[in-house]
Design a protein around this motif. Sequence first.
Motif, PDB file in Angstrom:
ATOM      1  N   UNK A 112      91.732  80.480 -23.968  1.00 32.69           N
ATOM      2  CA  UNK A 112      90.647  79.514 -23.856  1.00 32.69           C
ATOM      3  C   UNK A 112      89.498  79.929 -24.771  1.00 32.69           C
ATOM      4  N   UNK A 113      89.210  79.106 -25.764  1.00 31.95           N
ATOM      5  CA  UNK A 113      88.111  79.405 -26.685  1.00 31.95           C
ATOM      6  C   UNK A 113      86.771  79.408 -25.963  1.00 31.95           C
ATOM      7  N   UNK A 114      86.582  78.462 -25.045  1.00 29.47           N
ATOM      8  CA  UNK A 114      85.308  78.391 -24.328  1.00 29.47           C
ATOM      9  C   UNK A 114      85.136  79.586 -23.389  1.00 29.47           C
ATOM     10  N   UNK A 115      86.222  80.003 -22.765  1.00 28.95           N
ATOM     11  CA  UNK A 115      86.151  81.172 -21.888  1.00 28.95           C
ATOM     12  C   UNK A 115      85.773  82.409 -22.685  1.00 28.95           C
ATOM     13  N   UNK A 166      79.138  72.500 -30.268  1.00 24.21           N
ATOM     14  CA  UNK A 166      78.858  72.663 -31.694  1.00 24.21           C
ATOM     15  C   UNK A 166      78.646  74.135 -32.048  1.00 24.21           C
ATOM     16  N   UNK A 167      77.967  74.871 -31.190  1.00 29.99           N
ATOM     17  CA  UNK A 167      77.726  76.287 -31.462  1.00 29.99           C
ATOM     18  C   UNK A 167      79.003  77.117 -31.321  1.00 29.99           C
ATOM     19  N   UNK A 168      79.829  76.792 -30.332  1.00 31.94           N
ATOM     20  CA  UNK A 168      81.105  77.507 -30.196  1.00 31.94           C
ATOM     21  C   UNK A 168      81.969  77.250 -31.428  1.00 31.94           C
ATOM     22  N   UNK A 169      81.996  76.006 -31.881  1.00 30.10           N
ATOM     23  CA  UNK A 169      82.738  75.682 -33.108  1.00 30.10           C
ATOM     24  C   UNK A 169      82.199  76.489 -34.290  1.00 30.10           C
ATOM     25  N   UNK A 191      84.103  82.406 -25.476  1.00 32.22           N
ATOM     26  CA  UNK A 191      82.716  82.235 -25.922  1.00 32.22           C
ATOM     27  C   UNK A 191      81.732  82.677 -24.842  1.00 32.22           C
ATOM     28  N   UNK A 192      82.059  82.380 -23.589  1.00 28.28           N
ATOM     29  CA  UNK A 192      81.195  82.794 -22.480  1.00 28.28           C
ATOM     30  C   UNK A 192      81.168  84.316 -22.358  1.00 28.28           C
ATOM     31  N   UNK A 193      82.317  84.947 -22.572  1.00 24.17           N
ATOM     32  CA  UNK A 193      82.430  86.395 -22.388  1.00 24.17           C
ATOM     33  C   UNK A 193      81.916  87.196 -23.586  1.00 24.17           C
ATOM     34  N   UNK A 194      81.704  86.535 -24.713  1.00 17.80           N
ATOM     35  CA  UNK A 194      81.295  87.246 -25.929  1.00 17.80           C
ATOM     36  C   UNK A 194      79.776  87.373 -25.994  1.00 17.80           C
ATOM     37  N   UNK A 213      78.962  75.209 -18.997  1.00 18.21           N
ATOM     38  CA  UNK A 213      77.763  75.440 -18.191  1.00 18.21           C
ATOM     39  C   UNK A 213      77.180  76.830 -18.416  1.00 18.21           C
ATOM     40  N   UNK A 214      78.008  77.762 -18.873  1.00 17.57           N
ATOM     41  CA  UNK A 214      77.564  79.147 -19.048  1.00 17.57           C
ATOM     42  C   UNK A 214      77.357  79.536 -20.506  1.00 17.57           C
ATOM     43  N   UNK A 215      77.480  78.582 -21.397  1.00 15.85           N
ATOM     44  CA  UNK A 215      77.264  78.871 -22.819  1.00 15.85           C
ATOM     45  C   UNK A 215      75.794  78.642 -23.149  1.00 15.85           C
ATOM     46  N   UNK A 216      75.132  79.705 -23.517  1.00 15.54           N
ATOM     47  CA  UNK A 216      73.707  79.627 -23.816  1.00 15.54           C
ATOM     48  C   UNK A 216      73.494  79.031 -25.199  1.00 15.54           C
ATOM     49  N   UNK A 217      72.571  78.099 -25.289  1.00 15.36           N
ATOM     50  CA  UNK A 217      72.247  77.481 -26.576  1.00 15.36           C
ATOM     51  C   UNK A 217      71.172  78.317 -27.266  1.00 15.36           C
ATOM     52  N   UNK A 218      71.552  78.930 -28.374  1.00 17.15           N
ATOM     53  CA  UNK A 218      70.594  79.672 -29.195  1.00 17.15           C
ATOM     54  C   UNK A 218      69.807  78.643 -30.007  1.00 17.15           C
ATOM     55  N   UNK A 219      68.599  78.329 -29.564  1.00 18.38           N
ATOM     56  CA  UNK A 219      67.825  77.264 -30.201  1.00 18.38           C
ATOM     57  C   UNK A 219      67.415  77.621 -31.624  1.00 18.38           C
TER      58      UNK A 219
END
Length: 302
Positions: free
Chosen positions: A279-282, A255-258, A284-287, A80-86
């Motif tokens: 946690x990879x997703x955690x 897909x973007x985190x991958x 990703x949110x903090x990066x 929910x907190x991962x921004x999609x870079x369009x």
Amino acid sequence: MRNEYLYKVEDNASACTWSEKTQLEKGDSVTKGYTSELWDFTCINATQNDFQDLRGIWAQWDDEAKQLFYQNYGDLPYLLDIKVDKHLFRAMVQFWNPAYSCFTFREVDLVPTLEEYTTLLRCPKIQDNKAYVRPTNLHSFMNKLVMIIGMSEQWAAARVQQKGEGTCIPWASLRDLILAHPDMKRRVDVLTLSIYGLVIFPKALGHIDEAVTDLFDRLGKQNTPVPTILSETFRSLGARRRAGEGRFIGCAQLLLVWFHSHFWKVDKVHCRVFFKDYSSLKEAVATPRRDDITEERWIEIL
């Protein structure tokens, strides 16, 4: 621990050697005489659902409720907190090769794997060897909803809608249910269903599709959703590339985190060490990531 690490490195090297040798000996799986080439520019629509209400609900929950969620369904809330870079996403799509079902970045082919997506989701109750297969004898959408949310058939019948060719339920109805339901386990289940319907399989914007309830029903039997997530991702990428346009129906966040996981760089560090609770997703949110790079520049970089 050092020996264990070295064994893994040797195993990876052996796998790479075997893969390259097999490729040279047997060639690829595409029809003989086919020349791989990327298609013309694809104008892809990366429109996402609005996650503000989902984030608000999650923020209101206490630690006990959140732990109940993590224990049953893994790291989904971080999506929910991962921004999609369009700009990046649209640039990536230009490198999707429909013939090989992989990304071709210059001389490098990359594709998400079952193991990678399983690691990203980090769901402790998933059994990797139990893939989701849609059953032939399905309960009606109404019955499945009733079993998941614990409400009456009358409640479900009043809210189920026809959207295009499919049947679905509006997110607003599930949102109100999460806020009001007295059973915490039910609230966790409904929030999970909503995340799968709005984030991972966003077929109808603002709605949760019937197919998502089929998948959710199997999660309780410890079936892994990863093959379905990947197949929908590949299908949507291929369809958009062939059509030259259209909306991506898949989880752009995953897909973007991958993608970023394959292009990390840490100065003077030759490898990354992951701990049990990592946690990879955690991460990703903090990066922090730049979002001012244009689509054209990303295409040049890739």
